[in-house]
Design an enzyme around this catalytic site. Sequence first.
Site, PDB file in Angstrom:
ATOM      1  N   TYR A   5      -8.094 -23.962  -0.430  1.00 32.80           N
ATOM      2  CA  TYR A   5      -8.255 -23.819   0.856  1.00 32.80           C
ATOM      3  C   TYR A   5      -9.186 -22.564   1.241  1.00 32.80           C
ATOM      4  CZ  TYR A   5      -7.536 -23.609   5.959  1.00 32.80           C
ATOM      5  OH  TYR A   5      -7.739 -23.266   7.270  1.00 32.80           O
ATOM      6  N   ALA A   6      -8.974 -21.560   0.529  1.00 35.59           N
ATOM      7  CA  ALA A   6      -9.634 -20.272   0.737  1.00 35.59           C
ATOM      8  C   ALA A   6     -11.187 -20.183   0.212  1.00 35.59           C
ATOM      9  CB  ALA A   6      -9.110 -19.076   0.231  1.00 35.59           C
ATOM     10  N   ALA A   7     -11.258 -20.981  -0.690  1.00 35.41           N
ATOM     11  CA  ALA A   7     -12.681 -21.281  -1.409  1.00 35.41           C
ATOM     12  C   ALA A   7     -13.290 -21.997  -0.683  1.00 35.41           C
ATOM     13  CB  ALA A   7     -12.382 -21.906  -2.694  1.00 35.41           C
TER      14      ALA A   7
END
Length: 252
Positions: free
Chosen positions: A157-159
């Site tokens: 998700y962060a990427a």
Amino acid sequence: MITFATHDRILITGASSGIGKAIALQLNALGATVIASGRSQQRLEEIRSGCAHPDAFFLEPLDLLTDMDALPAWVRSLREQYGKLSGLVPCAGTALISPLREFDRTVANSFFDIHYTAAMLLAKGFADRRNNIGKGAAIVFMGSRAPLVAQAGLSIYAAAKGAILAATGVLSKELASAGIRVNALAPGLVKTPMAEKTYLSFLPEDRRMEEIASYPFGLGEPEDVASMAAFLLSRSSKWITGQTIILDGGRY
């Protein structure tokens, strides 16, 4: 004071729930013409029935992943139907807790498709000078706090959200000569059905309470994000571009 006129036509994807819904309702209440897109026709109709100006709230249901390559042409078709666009807010997406031991390439690719690739293709269509108003046009991407402050289990998700934040600065340079401003929002935890379903519901009660307590001003409301989106789309922010605005209630 932030105001819009009916000739301010703003396309919002992911408008059938959560933050996208809040942005669509707030912009409509402020006077803009909203083109609301989401996968559910029924949910979009329910939202329109409760909006301030139903005559300026248009529904364009679409699953963005069905044919992503056709998204720029879809944006063109919306311009042909409604007129040139002044704003774009790609809000469609979901969240995921996925530790490295569970990493799956197919899942990762699907997250990049909806959070990054679809948003870029929508921006490509919007940036076509035939489809936007030129000077005064604005794109507001929906990023996240996740790529800025590391948290276990959120690598995919962060990427995907990090890719959006990186693109924001680049596109702000590319599109400045066309009069288009590009900014991104990076919210912390906002009280939406998606946040409950994909994150909070998986936390043990003590961890859940710890997470909530880490926000000195409480968890965000969708309307908190919508207010900043409205500002960035308005002429009140005409000197702001290439920025990522963190909205996290002072989370430590």
